[in-house]
Design an enzyme around this catalytic site. Structure first.
Site, short mmCIF file in Angstrom:
data_model
loop_
_atom_site.label_atom_id
_atom_site.label_comp_id
_atom_site.label_asym_id
_atom_site.label_seq_id
_atom_site.Cartn_x
_atom_site.Cartn_y
_atom_site.Cartn_z
N SER A 192 40.78 18.95 52.69
CA SER A 192 41.80 19.86 52.15
C SER A 192 42.56 19.15 51.04
O SER A 192 42.70 17.92 51.05
CB SER A 192 42.77 20.27 53.26
OG SER A 192 43.91 20.93 52.73
N TYR B 106 48.91 18.90 60.42
CA TYR B 106 47.70 19.40 59.74
C TYR B 106 47.38 18.55 58.52
O TYR B 106 46.24 18.10 58.34
CB TYR B 106 47.90 20.86 59.32
CG TYR B 106 46.79 21.40 58.45
CD1 TYR B 106 45.62 21.88 59.02
CD2 TYR B 106 46.90 21.41 57.06
CE1 TYR B 106 44.59 22.36 58.22
CE2 TYR B 106 45.88 21.89 56.26
CZ TYR B 106 44.73 22.37 56.85
OH TYR B 106 43.70 22.83 56.05
#
EC number: 1.1.1.1
Length: 254
Positions: free
Chosen positions: A138, A151
């Site tokens: 990500s 996260y």
């Protein structure tokens, strides 16, 4: 890497970005696409088969939080059937900072475990043929969305792991690169929990900024697969595919 006639394992190939990427992969004509996912989706599998009937598509239920030993057992079934596998895509991910342990287990440890398991079949030190790993990380691995620090940290860890895999390629024969999507319109980002509720509107605030569709992301994902560049850190954001140059602030010297 030309996708045509290749054998590909796709972990979480039925998710938001995953399903559109599976569609694009199937269009390119691999020999086999093996999808490992936690939840079966017969309708999606049927759709993929209809896109290109020449491609053999197989589904196995798989939870990335199982042990390396359990992952190895499943991979043995797949390798016994296919004989060779060219590409492993690790795509499992969750976005919910309420679930601290599971976030780390899925987003980081799951990628490590599945990768470790496939080394039993690929590692050239064991007589294996080598292979290619594409890890979906990500852009939060570059710079965190600080309202979801768990996260973001899990994705940074997965990115660091992937960078190390690439440098180990001369030893293992296994190359690797990371796929780092920006904010993409999936169910993942429509509503999610920030850490300790520091920002209840984090999903809403993110979606006020430019995003990309899952199809745009998937099409660029396939371009990255075709480029097959060991060590590449690909940013897939706003419909673009860009290679990121990693800034080195320290070197172990070994």
């Amino acid at each position: 890497m030309a996708i045509a006639n290749k054998n590909i394992i796709f972990v979480a190939g039925l998710g938001g970005i995953g399903l559109d990427t599976s569609r694009e992969i199937v269009k390119s004509g691999p020999k086999n696409l093996v999808i490992l996912d936690r939840i079966d989706n017969p309708a999606a599998i049927a759709e993929l088969k209809a896109i290109n009937p020449k491609v053999t598509i197989t589904f196995y239920p798989y939870d990335v939080t199982v042990s390396v030993a359990e992952s190895t057992k499943l991979l043995k079934v797949i390798f016994d059937k296919l004989k060779t596998v060219d590409l492993l895509i690790n795509g499992a991910g969750i976005l919910d900072d309420y679930q601290i342990e599971r976030t780390i287990a899925v987003n980081f440890a799951g990628t490590v475990n599945t990768t470790t398991a496939i080394m039993a079949f690929w590692d050239k030190r064991k007589g294996g043929p080598g292979g290619v790993i594409a890890n979906i990380c990500s852009v939060t691995g570059f710079n965190a969305i600080y309202q979801v620090p768990v996260y973001s940290a899990s994705k940074a860890a997965a990115l660091s792991f992937t960078n190390s895999l690439a440098k180990l390629a001369p030893i293992t024969g296994v190359t690797a690169y990371s796929i780092n999507p920006g904010i993409t319109k999936t169910t993942l980002v429509h509503k999610f929990n920030s850490w300790l509720d520091v920002e209840p509107r984090v999903a809403e605030l993110l979606l006020e900024h430019p995003t990309q569709t899952t199809l745009q992301c998937a099409q660029n994902f396939v371009k990255a697969i075709e480029a097959n560049k060991n060590g590449a850190i690909w940013k897939l954001d706003l419909g673009r595919l860009d290679a990121i140059e990693w800034t080195k602030h320290w070197d172990s010297g070994i």
